[in-house]
Design a protein around this motif. Structure first.
Motif, PDB file in Angstrom:
ATOM      1  N   VAL A 397       0.814  -1.213   0.000  1.00 31.64           N
ATOM      2  CA  VAL A 397       0.000   0.000   0.000  1.00 31.64           C
ATOM      3  C   VAL A 397       0.849   1.264   0.000  1.00 31.64           C
ATOM      4  CG1 VAL A 397      -0.147  -0.027   2.536  1.00 31.64           C
ATOM      5  CG2 VAL A 397      -1.831   1.274   1.238  1.00 31.64           C
ATOM      6  N   ILE A 524      -0.745   2.385 -12.219  1.00 31.96           N
ATOM      7  CA  ILE A 524      -0.640   3.756 -11.717  1.00 31.96           C
ATOM      8  C   ILE A 524       0.720   4.312 -12.115  1.00 31.96           C
ATOM      9  CG2 ILE A 524      -0.716   5.228  -9.653  1.00 31.96           C
ATOM     10  CD1 ILE A 524      -3.353   3.705 -10.167  1.00 31.96           C
ATOM     11  N   ARG A 527       1.669  10.810  -9.515  1.00 33.81           N
ATOM     12  CA  ARG A 527       0.826  11.974  -9.358  1.00 33.81           C
ATOM     13  C   ARG A 527       0.937  12.899 -10.570  1.00 33.81           C
ATOM     14  NH1 ARG A 527      -2.753  11.950  -5.055  1.00 33.81           N
ATOM     15  NH2 ARG A 527      -2.841  14.165  -5.520  1.00 33.81           N
TER      16      ARG A 527
HETATM   17  C1  WT7 Z   1      -1.405   8.396  -3.232  1.00 36.07           C
HETATM   18  C2  WT7 Z   1      -2.289   8.532  -2.034  1.00 36.07           C
HETATM   19  C3  WT7 Z   1      -3.257   4.375   0.008  1.00 36.07           C
HETATM   20  C4  WT7 Z   1      -3.312   4.895   1.384  1.00 36.07           C
HETATM   21  C5  WT7 Z   1      -1.998   5.426   1.837  1.00 36.07           C
HETATM   22  C6  WT7 Z   1      -1.496   6.558   0.997  1.00 36.07           C
HETATM   23  C7  WT7 Z   1      -0.228   6.657  -4.246  1.00 36.07           C
HETATM   24  C8  WT7 Z   1      -1.270   4.698  -3.072  1.00 36.07           C
HETATM   25  C9  WT7 Z   1      -0.789   3.060  -4.402  1.00 36.07           C
HETATM   26  C10 WT7 Z   1      -0.581   1.844  -5.108  1.00 36.07           C
HETATM   27  C11 WT7 Z   1       0.469   3.088  -6.775  1.00 36.07           C
HETATM   28  C12 WT7 Z   1      -0.301   4.243  -4.965  1.00 36.07           C
HETATM   29  C13 WT7 Z   1      -1.057   7.368  -5.282  1.00 36.07           C
HETATM   30  C14 WT7 Z   1      -2.158   8.022  -4.465  1.00 36.07           C
HETATM   31  N1  WT7 Z   1      -0.605   5.254  -4.095  1.00 36.07           N
HETATM   32  N2  WT7 Z   1      -1.376   3.377  -3.231  1.00 36.07           N
HETATM   33  N3  WT7 Z   1      -1.002   0.656  -4.635  1.00 36.07           N
HETATM   34  N4  WT7 Z   1       0.056   1.911  -6.298  1.00 36.07           N
HETATM   35  N5  WT7 Z   1       0.326   4.259  -6.148  1.00 36.07           N
HETATM   36  O1  WT7 Z   1      -2.488   7.528   0.918  1.00 36.07           O
HETATM   37  O2  WT7 Z   1      -1.051   9.505   1.413  1.00 36.07           O
HETATM   38  O3  WT7 Z   1      -3.379   9.774   0.499  1.00 36.07           O
HETATM   39  O4  WT7 Z   1      -1.505   8.907  -0.940  1.00 36.07           O
HETATM   40  O5  WT7 Z   1      -0.474   7.346  -3.015  1.00 36.07           O
HETATM   41  O6  WT7 Z   1      -0.283   8.335  -5.912  1.00 36.07           O
HETATM   42  O7  WT7 Z   1      -2.726   9.137  -5.080  1.00 36.07           O
HETATM   43  P1  WT7 Z   1      -2.125   8.992   0.518  1.00 36.07           P
END
Ligand code: WT7
Length: 659
Positions: A397, A524, A527
């Motif tokens: 995650v 993905i 950003r």
């Molecule tokens: C951002 C969100 C997921 C909860 C913890 C982070 C990136 C998150 C993945 C994944 C690729 C990911 C994205 C997203 N992200 N999970 N499995 N594969 N990218 O939460 O701090 O709100 O961050 O984390 O870019 O937008 P957050």
């Protein structure tokens, strides 16, 4: 942006779930997944009505599923009433699971404290009664600044029990960040500890609270409740500060849960956006809880007897949904860990999995990558040296997991037997959105695969038009979902502009670039805004820039991300000083000062890894900083773009030099 796409090229094997796993799974096989997905497609509200009725205990049933009349300010189950803490605790005790272990707490030093559901309920009630006695009530806001502990879960659940909206601040954030959040939520109580243990060291926490509360606009804070963790001398403000044990002294271990409306805010959690000021992401009670519970059940295939361990800190959304709420609502036994993965050595995670017979392990790619390095260097901390036979499911995650790390995790931790759930989601989504289902989805390393039932994810262009598979675009969610962000605390305009900009036809804009392959799998790419992901933690480039320019020596700063083998991305700062450009040891000394400054302004996670000084920054003739160029320079790559529009092309040469 390109790492995931490269990964398509280097790793194209597909890993289907094994038959036995499928047979016993909560969602058994792709047909079962597709049927659920279709149910949500065909009868969107009916699908959510069924889930909410089956999974939550309501004190007053809802009649309307979704109210879109104020879109994008959606309301879910709006006339229903319930209590989140009741659904996480009392429910299990009433149904005869009171003696089951809810939490196995392992301290930094290895001491283990188990707590049953019944005992946890008693502790939550005592603390809630303390809050009540001190005059706190529904609608008040509380700041929680605690280490990973049973107390952190108790504090969050006690707030939920009374309808006090909590905002947890990660213990690694500075006094300044803490102050900003105390002011922004209008907190009247702060729940903290004297200190915390990490990696064998006692680190103070309370001084940051004292410092934050000595600043302006904090008069509303009437009490600071202090959990004694490390001992030793603590600065004390009489009449304001109270020890945790005194606070709950004499309180009953029964406390009637306060009836909450579905849409009453449960918590606010700050996260970075593309401007300098973090956003207070506001979550609801019923919709959030439903998704926390459902995703635990679906994504982790959880059943009675599972031992769940999410390594995230409660200061992040992952620790909210997959430590403080989801596993409890689902009635699991879970491990809560105070320490760090590398203490007393880098085998700590694997050792704990063996000792606690963990079946489900959920961590971040950064941790995996650093443990790969450590176990390459020392076989004693390699997963092979531990008993990991209890594991059934492993998860990832927070950031893209590169295929090399994926394959290592799959082979060495999962022993080619445990499916990896690579879960894509965000602070704003409340819970997982795009993820494999362990008993259904064939896995592709580096892809978070397919959306969960009820989640309508898509890739669109800048007009909101769907793009064909194989083409990159913006990740959106086309329909609302129960756990979605409800508002940016105190800033509805920012909520609308950030997540529902007009061009995107009312879709939720996630802020990630992505693409789908020919099987419809999501990849993905990173950003699309000025947000970085360092070790799975979100950081705004503007946030770091404003911290830098607030230093007396700094005239101007630009911050970009650079791919990093361990932390995913690293912070690179280009800095122009008010004085002449420093060289040699002097440059090193100033860079160190600036790093420490950023740690003090935001927190150590925001410290630039690389600082470069220039006489100026590359700008267009209209004065815009050319970040795209800076990203190339940060990577140490040759600038091949046309720089003829640059005001000062010579500056690039200076900026290639790291201090
Ligand atoms: C951002 C969100 C997921 C909860 C913890 C982070 C990136 C998150 C993945 C994944 C690729 C990911 C994205 C997203 N992200 N999970 N499995 N594969 N990218 O939460 O701090 O709100 O961050 O984390 O870019 O937008 P957050």
């Amino acid at each position: 942006m390109s790492t995931s796409i490269e990964s398509v090229l280097v790793e194209n094997r597909v890993f289907p779930p094994n038959e036995e796993f499928v047979r016993n799974a909560v969602i058994p096989g792709m047909d079962a997944y597709k049927a659920l997905y279709k149910e949500a497609e065909d009868d969107f509200e009916g699908f959510w009505r069924r889930q909410a009725n089956e999974h939550l205990r309501w004190t007053r049933p809802f009649t309307q599923v979704l109210d879109s009349s104020g879109a994008p300010f959606y309301k879910w189950f709006a006339d229903g009433e319930l209590n989140v803490s009741y659904n996480c605790l009392d429910k299990h005790v009433e149904e005869g699971r009171g003696d089951q272990t809810a939490i196995i707490f392992e301290a930094d030093d290895g001491a283990v404290t188990p707590v049953t559901y019944k005992a946890l309920l008693g502790r939550v009630c005592r603390f809630a009664n303390g809050l009540k006695a001190a005059g706190y009530k529904k609608g008040d806001t509380a700041i929680i600044y605690l280490p990973m502990s049973i107390e952190a879960v108790v504090a969050m659940q006690a707030c939920a029990r009374l309808g006090i909206i909590h905002s947890v601040v990660f213990g690694g954030f500075s006094a300044k960040s803490l102050h900003e959040r105390i002011v922004d939520v209008g907190a009247s109580v702060v729940i903290t500890a004297d200190g915390q243990y990490r990696g064998g060291k006692a680190l103070p926490l309370k001084p940051a609270v004292d410092e934050a509360l000595s600043q302006s606009n904090t008069e509303k804070v009437r009490s600071v409740i202090v959990y004694r963790r490390t001992g030793g001398d603590t600065h004390w403000v009489d009449g304001r500060d109270i020890w945790w044990e005194d606070f709950e002294q004499g309180q009953s271990d029964e406390c009637e849960p306060v009836v909450m409306n579905s849409e009453d805010p449960l918590f606010i959690l700050y996260t970075s956006g593309s401007t300098g000021k973090p956003k207070g992401v506001q979550h609801s009670s019923a919709g959030y809880l439903l998704w926390a519970m459902l995703t635990v059940k679906w994504t982790f295939d959880q059943k009675p007897g599972d031992v769940f361990w999410c390594t995230a800190d409660v200061g992040w959304i992952t620790g909210h949904t997959y430590v403080a709420y989801g596993p409890l609502a689902a009635g699991l036994t879970q491990v809560v860990f105070e320490g760090v993965p590398t203490y007393p050595n880098a085998g700590r995670f694997w050792d704990m999995i063996g000792r606690h017979k963990v079946t489900t392990f959920y961590t971040a790619p950064t941790a995996i990558r650093s443990l790969i390095k450590a176990s390459d260097a020392d076989a004693k901390v390699h997963p092979d040296s531990f008993d990991l036979s209890s594991l059934r499911i492993i998860g990832s995650v927070g950031e893209p997991i590169n295929p090399e790390a994926w394959v290592w995790y799959y082979k060495n931790v999962g022993k080619e037997r445990c499916p990896i759930v690579d879960t894509w989601w965000q602070t704003e989504t409340g819970g997982q959105m795009i993820t494999p289902l362990p008993g259904a989805t064939p896995l592709k390393p580096g892809s978070c695969t397919l959306p969960l039932p009820g989640i309508f994810a898509a890739i669109v262009d800048e007009t909101g038009e769907d793009v064909p598979n194989g083409k990159g675009g913006f990740l959106v969610i086309k329909k609302p979902w129960p756990a979605m962000i409800r508002n940016v605390w105190g800033d509805s305009e920012r909520y609308k502009n950030s997540y529902f900009p007009a061009e995107y036809r009312g879709y939720y804009l996630a802020g990630d670039g992505a693409q789908r392959d020919n099987d419809g799998y999501f990849w993905i790419m990173g950003r699309i805004d000025d947000v970085l992901n360092v070790s799975g933690h979100r950081l705004g480039t503007m946030e770091v820039e404003s911290a830098l320019v607030s230093h007396e020596l700094v005239a101007e700063a630009a911050v970009v991300g650079r791919p990093d083998a361990t932390t995913g991305e690293a912070v690179v700062a280009f800095v122009v000083l008010k004085r002449d450009r420093p060289h040699g040891d002097e440059a090193k000394e100033i860079a160190k000062q600036l790093r420490d400054w950023v740690a003090k302004e935001i927190g150590p996670i925001a410290k630039p890894k690389d600082i470069r000084f220039g006489d100026n920054l590359p700008k267009t003739r209209s004065g815009k900083i050319m970040r795209r160029l800076l990203r190339v320079v940060a990577k140490g790559e040759e600038v091949t773009q046309d720089v003829s529009t640059l005001e000062n092309p010579a500056i690039l040469e200076q900026l290639t030099e790291s201090v």
